[in-house]
Write a protein that holds these residues in place. Structure first.
Motif, PDB file in Angstrom:
ATOM      1  N   CYS A 126     -44.677   8.417  73.724  1.00 22.94           N
ATOM      2  CA  CYS A 126     -45.559   7.964  74.801  1.00 22.94           C
ATOM      3  C   CYS A 126     -45.276   8.704  76.106  1.00 22.94           C
ATOM      4  CB  CYS A 126     -45.437   6.459  74.993  1.00 22.94           C
ATOM      5  SG  CYS A 126     -46.155   5.511  73.619  1.00 22.94           S
ATOM      6  N   ALA A 185     -48.943   0.636  74.206  1.00 17.19           N
ATOM      7  CA  ALA A 185     -48.841   1.936  73.535  1.00 17.19           C
ATOM      8  C   ALA A 185     -47.521   2.068  72.785  1.00 17.19           C
ATOM      9  CB  ALA A 185     -48.995   3.063  74.548  1.00 17.19           C
ATOM     10  N   LEU A 197     -53.175   7.234  71.201  1.00 15.22           N
ATOM     11  CA  LEU A 197     -52.292   7.135  72.361  1.00 15.22           C
ATOM     12  C   LEU A 197     -52.903   7.784  73.591  1.00 15.22           C
ATOM     13  CD1 LEU A 197     -48.787   7.748  70.778  1.00 15.22           C
ATOM     14  CD2 LEU A 197     -49.765   5.599  71.598  1.00 15.22           C
TER      15      LEU A 197
END
Length: 83
Positions: free
Chosen positions: A27, A47, A71
Motif C-alpha cells: 500500500c 486497503a 488498490l
C-alpha cells in the motif's frame, strides 16, 4: 486482522503478521509515500486489510495485477504524482 479473516486459532499468527507487514508495504508503494502519509489516508486501513485478506485467501493463485488495480482505485485520492 484475525477477526476480519475469521481465524480463531493461533497457529497462523506468524503468517498473518507477515502478510499484514507485506500489505502495508504494498500500500505504501501504491500510494508512493511513507508509513506516516499512508496512515493519514482515509482508505489506508481498508486497503491494508483488503490486501492482507487477499494475500491470505489467494496464497497460491494470486492475481497481482487485479490487486494493484483495486488498490490504486482505493488509494487514488492520496497517491503522490511521483516518488
Amino acid at each position: 486482522m484475525k477477526l476480519y479473516l475469521r481465524v480463531d486459532s493461533e497457529t497462523e499468527d506468524t503468517l498473518i503478521l507477515q502478510l499484514l507487514e507485506s500489505a502495508e508495504k504494498v500500500c505504501q508503494d501504491v500510494i508512493r509515500a511513507d508509513e506516516e502519509t499512508l496512515k493519514k489516508s482515509n482508505n489506508a486501513k481498508t486497503a491494508i486489510m483488503y490486501t492482507t485478506a487477499y494475500f491470505y485467501e489467494h496464497r497460491e493463485e494470486a492475481d497481482y495485477k487485479q490487486l494493484m488495480l483495486t488498490l490504486r482505485s482505493l488509494l487514488f485520492g492520496d497517491r503522490k504524482d511521483g516518488f
